[in-house]
Design a protein around this motif. Structure first.
Motif, PDB file in Angstrom:
ATOM      1  N   GLU A 196       0.831  -1.343  -0.135  1.00  0.00           N
ATOM      2  CA  GLU A 196      -0.156  -0.069   0.043  1.00  0.00           C
ATOM      3  C   GLU A 196       0.922   1.269   0.083  1.00  0.00           C
ATOM      4  N   MET A 197       1.962   1.283   0.748  1.00  0.00           N
ATOM      5  CA  MET A 197       2.952   2.338   0.888  1.00  0.00           C
ATOM      6  C   MET A 197       3.618   2.875  -0.459  1.00  0.00           C
ATOM      7  N   LYS A 198       3.728   1.630  -1.114  1.00  0.00           N
ATOM      8  CA  LYS A 198       4.433   1.968  -2.426  1.00  0.00           C
ATOM      9  C   LYS A 198       3.468   2.344  -3.484  1.00  0.00           C
ATOM     10  N   SER A 199       2.146   1.888  -3.184  1.00  0.00           N
ATOM     11  CA  SER A 199       1.306   2.336  -4.377  1.00  0.00           C
ATOM     12  C   SER A 199       0.510   3.632  -4.061  1.00  0.00           C
ATOM     13  N   LYS A 200       0.615   4.351  -2.930  1.00  0.00           N
ATOM     14  CA  LYS A 200      -0.111   5.423  -2.517  1.00  0.00           C
ATOM     15  C   LYS A 200       1.237   6.670  -2.575  1.00  0.00           C
ATOM     16  N   SER A 201       0.853   7.849  -3.096  1.00  0.00           N
ATOM     17  CA  SER A 201       1.657   9.041  -3.298  1.00  0.00           C
ATOM     18  C   SER A 201       1.322  10.174  -2.425  1.00  0.00           C
ATOM     19  N   ILE A 202       2.416  11.193  -2.336  1.00  0.00           N
ATOM     20  CA  ILE A 202       2.056  12.140  -1.619  1.00  0.00           C
ATOM     21  C   ILE A 202       2.848  13.247  -2.420  1.00  0.00           C
ATOM     22  N   GLU A 217      15.198  25.813  -0.808  1.00  0.00           N
ATOM     23  CA  GLU A 217      14.252  26.516   0.014  1.00  0.00           C
ATOM     24  C   GLU A 217      12.656  26.462  -0.302  1.00  0.00           C
ATOM     25  N   ALA A 218      12.206  26.362  -1.454  1.00  0.00           N
ATOM     26  CA  ALA A 218      10.915  26.198  -1.747  1.00  0.00           C
ATOM     27  C   ALA A 218      10.317  24.755  -1.265  1.00  0.00           C
ATOM     28  N   PHE A 219      11.048  23.893  -1.524  1.00  0.00           N
ATOM     29  CA  PHE A 219      10.915  22.500  -1.067  1.00  0.00           C
ATOM     30  C   PHE A 219      10.729  22.465   0.533  1.00  0.00           C
ATOM     31  N   CYS A 220      11.643  23.081   1.093  1.00  0.00           N
ATOM     32  CA  CYS A 220      11.521  22.941   2.651  1.00  0.00           C
ATOM     33  C   CYS A 220      10.460  23.784   3.123  1.00  0.00           C
ATOM     34  N   LEU A 221       9.976  24.738   2.662  1.00  0.00           N
ATOM     35  CA  LEU A 221       8.805  25.484   3.248  1.00  0.00           C
ATOM     36  C   LEU A 221       7.606  24.830   3.400  1.00  0.00           C
ATOM     37  N   SER A 222       7.225  23.768   2.661  1.00  0.00           N
ATOM     38  CA  SER A 222       6.209  22.730   2.737  1.00  0.00           C
ATOM     39  C   SER A 222       6.436  21.548   3.601  1.00  0.00           C
ATOM     40  N   ARG A 223       7.291  21.548   4.354  1.00  0.00           N
ATOM     41  CA  ARG A 223       7.938  20.428   5.188  1.00  0.00           C
ATOM     42  C   ARG A 223       6.685  20.070   6.299  1.00  0.00           C
ATOM     43  N   ASP A 224       6.105  20.995   6.974  1.00  0.00           N
ATOM     44  CA  ASP A 224       5.215  20.484   8.120  1.00  0.00           C
ATOM     45  C   ASP A 224       3.823  20.190   7.422  1.00  0.00           C
ATOM     46  N   GLU A 225       3.242  20.731   6.405  1.00  0.00           N
ATOM     47  CA  GLU A 225       1.998  20.477   5.506  1.00  0.00           C
ATOM     48  C   GLU A 225       2.327  19.236   5.007  1.00  0.00           C
ATOM     49  N   ARG A 226       3.313  18.859   4.669  1.00  0.00           N
ATOM     50  CA  ARG A 226       3.794  17.583   3.903  1.00  0.00           C
ATOM     51  C   ARG A 226       3.517  16.429   4.693  1.00  0.00           C
ATOM     52  N   TYR A 227       4.217  16.576   5.761  1.00  0.00           N
ATOM     53  CA  TYR A 227       4.235  15.431   6.929  1.00  0.00           C
ATOM     54  C   TYR A 227       2.959  15.448   7.348  1.00  0.00           C
ATOM     55  N   ILE A 228       1.972  16.309   7.906  1.00  0.00           N
ATOM     56  CA  ILE A 228       0.675  16.144   8.331  1.00  0.00           C
ATOM     57  C   ILE A 228      -0.159  15.147   7.354  1.00  0.00           C
ATOM     58  N   LYS A 229       0.030  15.640   6.026  1.00  0.00           N
ATOM     59  CA  LYS A 229      -0.754  14.726   5.083  1.00  0.00           C
ATOM     60  C   LYS A 229      -0.437  13.257   5.023  1.00  0.00           C
ATOM     61  N   TYR A 230       1.107  13.437   5.010  1.00  0.00           N
ATOM     62  CA  TYR A 230       1.715  11.633   5.064  1.00  0.00           C
ATOM     63  C   TYR A 230       1.243  10.881   6.304  1.00  0.00           C
ATOM     64  N   HIS A 231       1.258  11.595   7.603  1.00  0.00           N
ATOM     65  CA  HIS A 231       0.704  10.856   8.678  1.00  0.00           C
ATOM     66  C   HIS A 231      -0.678  10.494   8.535  1.00  0.00           C
ATOM     67  N   LYS A 232      -1.600  11.433   8.076  1.00  0.00           N
ATOM     68  CA  LYS A 232      -3.039  10.897   8.122  1.00  0.00           C
ATOM     69  C   LYS A 232      -3.061  10.084   7.080  1.00  0.00           C
ATOM     70  N   GLU A 233      -2.492   9.926   5.875  1.00  0.00           N
ATOM     71  CA  GLU A 233      -2.470   8.768   4.911  1.00  0.00           C
ATOM     72  C   GLU A 233      -2.049   7.600   5.365  1.00  0.00           C
ATOM     73  N   LEU A 234      -0.896   7.656   6.430  1.00  0.00           N
ATOM     74  CA  LEU A 234      -0.513   6.211   6.559  1.00  0.00           C
ATOM     75  C   LEU A 234      -1.095   5.862   7.750  1.00  0.00           C
ATOM     76  N   VAL A 235      -1.833   6.650   8.542  1.00  0.00           N
ATOM     77  CA  VAL A 235      -2.759   6.049   9.786  1.00  0.00           C
ATOM     78  C   VAL A 235      -3.935   5.493   9.077  1.00  0.00           C
ATOM     79  N   TYR A 236      -4.620   6.111   8.090  1.00  0.00           N
ATOM     80  CA  TYR A 236      -5.495   5.586   7.189  1.00  0.00           C
ATOM     81  C   TYR A 236      -5.471   4.245   6.574  1.00  0.00           C
TER      82      TYR A 236
END
Length: 432
Positions: free
Chosen positions: A87-93, A133-152
């Protein structure tokens, strides 16, 4: 004289494996940096000590533990590992970089992106760091989405494999931690671990009298995982939907299932996983599908992927609603099955002989190709079977129903012959 086998130097072997693992990791990191740079090789801008820090802070594979005093087999834990990895290999963020639409799968995010962004925000400046720099700016938002997806994903995995016959549902807690290593006296430390602890939630079991026999029935519902606390969200049905007088107007009773219903749903609905059974039951009631009352029994419409496939049969017993069995839509005891029999003259034994009450036989047959037979199914209200048949053969949907052993390219011909000849078992015995 046979030559003695050379002793394997385990230390050297482990060292070689570590070197190969690190080399492969850096190749994967290079590809991720290419995605972040939109084709530019940003990997070459990262100083060697920073690359080393990223590797040291890499995400490890998921760890699955079993809660103490809980009996869950090693085989099941292995199954969960395989399921979650797939599942983790098939799901993207989405990387969420302004002006770009780039995705990585969850494994690459956890093992590569997470340590990359973490180390980059912790180390001192280096030439070319501004390009991240632009990549690192979304760090927290990215992680929140990842965490929710993984728990789901974990939640769905536990639900997929839950088995009402075992009278319990799988639960989990999810924690994250780092090893205690300190890298270059930085605040960012150690390999990142994600730990899943599996548990079991015991379901309520009651004994009720059904058709003169005392039988066990198990409560059904769904486990709600919030803040690492597991509680049962029971499946219920309002009395008013059962056409029963309810003075308060809002009384809901719990839903229980007997083992026969579990077995028949698995068999007739062709369920791949045992968790499909409580899922279909819960959706039938939560989505307020039509309930038909026929004397003391109830028929509750059952849908799979928004296509009607049959009915759950239930009854009121001792202030609970008990699911007794599952009937395919073409079964002789359903409204559609009775109409199908009336239109064709086919009786229960004929339907069973032709396997018209077998979902895989119907879906893998040629009934959609014969206009006359297809029209009979439509008039009987069984067009959902034709839809599934069409979607499987044309679009590849419902792939789990594909079965080479069940393919019948002459089913429509057989049905037509039965109708034309009036060759039903009941008529045969009457003539005798």
């Amino acid at each position: 004289m046979a030559k003695k086998k050379k002793k394997v130097n385990l230390h050297a072997q482990q060292k070689l494996q570590a070197v190969q693992h690190k080399k492969l990791y850096m190749e994967r990191l290079r590809k991720i940096c290419m995605e972040i740079g939109n084709g530019e090789s940003l990997f070459d801008l990262i100083p060697l000590p920073v690359r080393e820090a990223i590797y040291e802070n890499r995400g490890a594979t998921l760890k699955i533990k079993v809660d103490k005093d809980v009996k869950i087999t090693k085989r099941f834990v292995k199954i969960m590992y395989g399921h979650l990895e797939k599942e983790m290999k098939s799901k993207s963020i989405e990387l969420m970089i302004p002006g770009m639409v780039k995705y990585v799968n969850l494994v690459d995010y956890y093992q590569l992106v997470l340590p990359l962004e973490g180390v980059l925000t912790s180390v001192y400046e280096f030439k070319g760091k501004e390009k991240f720099e632009a990549f690192c700016l979304s760090r927290d938002e990215r992680y929140i989405k990842y965490h929710k997806e993984l728990v789901y994903i974990i939640h769905c995995a536990c639900y997929t494999y839950c088995d009402l016959s075992k009278r319990s549902l799988y639960t989990f807690t999810f924690n994250e931690q780092r090893s205690s290593n300190v890298i270059d006296h930085q605040s960012y430390t150690g390999i990142f671990y994600q730990i899943i602890t599996l548990g079991l939630y015991p379901l309520d079991v009651r004994y009720v009298t059904i058709h003169g026999d005392r039988r066990p029935v198990v409560q059904t519902g769904e486990i709600d995982h919030r803040y690492n606390l597991s509680c049962l969200k029971p499946a219920t049905v309002p009395l008013k939907r059962l056409h029963v007088k309810d003075p308060s107007g809002n009384t809901e009773i719990p839903i229980y299932v007997q083992q026969h219903a579990v077995n028949r749903t698995m068999q007739r609905a062709c369920c791949v996983f045992p968790g499909t059974v409580p899922s279909l039951i819960n959706k039938a009631f939560s989505q307020k599908r039509k309930i038909i009352r026929e004397g003391s029994r109830y028929l509750i419409e059952c849908y799979d992927n928004e296509i009607k496939i049959g009915y759950f049969v239930g009854m009121l017993v001792d202030n609970i609603f008990v699911i007794l069995t599952f009937l395919l839509i073409t079964h002789s005891s359903t409204p559609e099955g009775r109409k199908l029999s009336k239109l064709t003259g086919l009786q229960r034994s004929d339907i069973s002989f032709l396997a018209i009450d077998d979902l895989k036989t119907l879906i893998n047959s040629d009934i959609s190709d014969d206009a006359r037979i297809a029209q009979i199914f439509i008039e009987a209200g069984c067009e959902s079977i034709l839809n599934m048949n069409y979607q499987l053969h044309v679009f590849g949907d419902f792939e789990w129903l594909r079965d080479e052993t069940k393919q019948n390219t002459e089913l429509s011909k057989l049905i037509a012959e039965y109708i034309q000849m009036g060759d039903t078992d009941e008529e045969y015995f009457e003539n005798e």
